[in-house]
Design a protein around this motif. Structure first.
Motif: not given
Length: 196
Positions: A130-157
Motif C-alpha cells: 500500500i505504501l509503495l503506491h506508484p504515485t507516492n500518496r504518502y509522501g515517502l522519501s527515496v530513503t524510506e522507499v528503499a527501506a520499505l523494499h528491504v523490510h519487504k524482503k525481510k518479511l517475505a523471508e
C-alpha cells in the motif's frame, strides 16, 4: 501534501486481541507517515457513524475467527457496499455453523493464518505494498522507499518481530483505534482527527 494512511480493522469477537497486531506492525515499518487505525467502539455505533469511519479508508482488514459476530458482519456488509479495498483474513480451524455459512456466502480469496506471527507477516507485506503506491500518496522519501523494499524482503523471508513477545511488552497496540503521527506532525494534532 502527503495523505494520511487510513485503516479500518474489523474482527470477530474471538479475535479481538489480534487487532493489536495491525498497530504493532504499522509502528514497526521503517517510515515516518501519518496513519489512522479505525474500529467500531466496543460500546456500539450508529450506522451513520460507522459509514463515516469506513467510507474513506485505504484498507479494510477483516479478521474472521470461529464465528461471525456483531458488529463485524455489519462492518463487512458496509465495506462491500462501499467497495472498499478489503483484505479478508481468517484463522485456520473449525467454524460454527454461522461462521461456515458466512464463508460459503462470501467465497473470496481468504488469506489463512495459523498464529499471530503469520498474521503479522501478511499484514506487514500488505502495508508495504500500500505504501509503495506508484504515485507516492504518502509522501515517502527515496530513503524510506528503499527501506520499505528491504523490510519487504525481510518479511517475505519470515524475519519479523515475534508478536507473542510483543504482547508481553507494555503498550500493546491500537486495540481501541488511534492515530499514529510522524515526528513532524505531532505538534499539529487537531481534536477532530483524534476523535475518530
Amino acid at each position: 501534501m502527503a495523505e494520511i494512511l487510513r485503516i479500518f480493522v474489523s474482527a470477530t469477537n474471538d479475535l479481538e486481541a489480534e487487532r493489536a497486531v495491525i498497530g504493532q506492525v504499522l509502528a514497526e515499518l521503517p517510515v515516518q507517515i501519518r496513519a489512522e487505525i479505525r474500529r467500531s467502539p466496543i460500546t456500539g455505533i450508529s450506522y451513520d457513524n460507522l459509514f463515516e469511519l469506513v467510507a474513506n479508508v485505504d484498507r479494510f482488514y477483516f479478521l474472521m475467527g470461529r464465528d461471525i459476530t456483531a458488529p463485524a458482519g455489519a462492518e463487512w456488509q458496509l465495506a462491500m457496499q462501499l467497495e472498499r479495498s478489503i483484505l479478508p483474513l481468517r484463522l485456520a480451524g473449525s467454524r460454527t455453523s454461522a461462521g461456515q455459512e458466512f464463508l460459503h456466502y462470501w467465497p473470496l480469496r481468504w488469506k489463512i493464518f495459523h498464529h499471530r506471527n503469520q498474521l503479522a507477516r501478511m499484514i506487514g507485506l500488505d502495508l508495504v505494498e500500500i505504501l509503495l503506491h506508484p504515485t507516492n500518496r504518502y509522501g515517502l522519501s527515496v530513503t524510506e522507499v528503499a527501506a520499505l523494499h528491504v523490510h519487504k524482503k525481510k518479511l517475505a523471508e519470515g524475519q519479523v518481530a515475534d508478536m507473542e513477545e510483543a504482547d508481553s511488552a507494555e503498550g500493546g497496540g491500537a486495540e481501541g483505534g488511534g492515530v499514529l503521527l510522524d515526528a513532524t506532525q505531532r505538534d499539529r494534532i487537531d481534536t477532530e482527527t483524534l476523535s475518530v
